[in-house]
Enzyme design. Structure first.
Site, PDB file in Angstrom:
ATOM      1  N   ASN A   8       0.858  -1.180   0.000  1.00 43.01           N
ATOM      2  CA  ASN A   8       0.000   0.000   0.000  1.00 43.01           C
ATOM      3  C   ASN A   8       0.897   1.234   0.000  1.00 43.01           C
ATOM      4  OD1 ASN A   8      -1.925   1.972   0.351  1.00 43.01           O
ATOM      5  ND2 ASN A   8      -2.309   1.513   2.509  1.00 43.01           N
ATOM      6  N   LYS A  10       0.078   4.291  -0.393  1.00 38.87           N
ATOM      7  CA  LYS A  10      -0.576   5.489   0.148  1.00 38.87           C
ATOM      8  C   LYS A  10      -0.367   6.657  -0.835  1.00 38.87           C
ATOM      9  CE  LYS A  10      -0.133   3.517   4.701  1.00 38.87           C
ATOM     10  NZ  LYS A  10       0.066   3.752   6.163  1.00 38.87           N
ATOM     11  N   HIS A  94      -9.437   1.401   5.274  1.00 39.18           N
ATOM     12  CA  HIS A  94      -8.133   1.585   5.927  1.00 39.18           C
ATOM     13  C   HIS A  94      -8.283   2.583   7.076  1.00 39.18           C
ATOM     14  CE1 HIS A  94      -3.939   2.748   6.543  1.00 39.18           C
ATOM     15  NE2 HIS A  94      -3.608   1.616   5.945  1.00 39.18           N
ATOM     16  N   GLU A 165      -5.091  -4.375  11.151  1.00 38.57           N
ATOM     17  CA  GLU A 165      -4.083  -3.325  11.251  1.00 38.57           C
ATOM     18  C   GLU A 165      -4.337  -2.527  12.527  1.00 38.57           C
ATOM     19  OE1 GLU A 165      -4.453  -0.460   8.103  1.00 38.57           O
ATOM     20  OE2 GLU A 165      -6.521  -0.094   8.667  1.00 38.57           O
ATOM     21  N   SER A 210       3.503  -1.514  10.561  1.00 33.59           N
ATOM     22  CA  SER A 210       4.963  -1.464  10.755  1.00 33.59           C
ATOM     23  C   SER A 210       5.648  -2.771  10.379  1.00 33.59           C
ATOM     24  CB  SER A 210       5.305  -1.066  12.195  1.00 33.59           C
ATOM     25  OG  SER A 210       4.875   0.249  12.476  1.00 33.59           O
TER      26      SER A 210
END
EC number: 5.3.1.1
Length: 247
Positions: A8, A10, A94, A165, A210
């Site tokens: 991802n 972003k 998300h 997440e 992370s």
């Protein structure tokens, strides 16, 4: 199903940077059929990425979508538009969409339904904030997010993947431990099996938060973790390749 490793990006990478990244990344890709590799660039890079990834075995996904096919929705993008440029996946819900842009569980539900109706595979993101975790609400928060997102479409969970997440771990450099992730993934798996006893493990449950080349292998040692949703560490092609082939 094959384990899924998703990048991802972003709001990162221009079209030129996307071309450079993919040219470099594909040099590292061997036997992609042994795992599913997914790259989710920003909207402006989807067309060029789709062209470059054709025939490579690497899949293309989007970071967001609207639930309508077309109309007066300034700044939005529809699922048919994404599919036309080669997207097979879309990230839905998300934490940055939920907490920065105020996306509600109701809106996320509409997007999930639209994805299923239009034939694109959603990756539903769920996770708790730090204060919710400290209050012992992790399971309650995740159960609520999943049930509201899947209301009325429980029988189609085999066409959906879920990414856990934890909000407190995203972009902080402090991931959940593999043991923490396994505990939550087991809870999600049991919940999905309750919602759809015929699921038969077809919903992959990914960990995101992370993830990096140093810890990816530790997460992927556990069969409860069916893949990874990678943010910052996916922005470097060599770093992402190391994660893809960490198991």
């Amino acid at each position: 199903m094959r384990r899924l490793i998703a990048a991802n990006w972003k709001m990162n990478k221009t079209v030129k940077e996307t071309e450079e990244y993919i040219n470099t990344f594909l040099k590292f890709v061997e036997h992609p059929e042994s795992r599913e590799i997914l790259i989710c660039p920003p909207f402006t890079s989807l067309y060029v990425a789709g062209k470059m990834l054709q025939g490579t075995g690497v899949k293309l996904g989007a970071q967001n979508c609207h639930y309508e096919k077309r109309g007066a929705f300034t700044g939005e993008i529809s699922i048919p538009m994404l599919q036309e440029v080669g997207c097979e996946y879309v990230i839905v819900g998300h934490s940055e969409r939920r907490h920065i842009f105020g996306e509600s569980d109701e809106l996320i539900h509409k997007k999930i339904v639209a994805c299923l109706e239009m034939g694109i595979r959603p990756i539903l993101c769920v996770g708790e904030k730090k204060e919710e975790r400290e209050a012992g609400m992790t399971f309650k928060v995740i159960e609520t997010q999943i049930k509201l997102a899947l209301t009325g479409v429980e029988e189609h969970t085999d066409k959906i993947d879920i990414a856990y997440e934890p909000v407190w771990a995203i972009g902080t450099g402090t991931p959940a431990t593999p043991e923490d992730a396994v505990e939550v993934h087991t809870f999600i798996r049991n919940l999905i099996n309750q919602l759809n006893p015929k699921n038969e493990g077809k919903t992959r449950i990914l960990y995101g938060g992370s993830v990096n080349p140093q810890n990816a292998k530790e997460f992927m040692k556990h069969e409860e973790i069916n893949g990874l949703l990678v943010g910052t560490a996916s922005l470097d092609p060599e770093s992402f390749a190391k994660i893809v082939y960490s198991f």
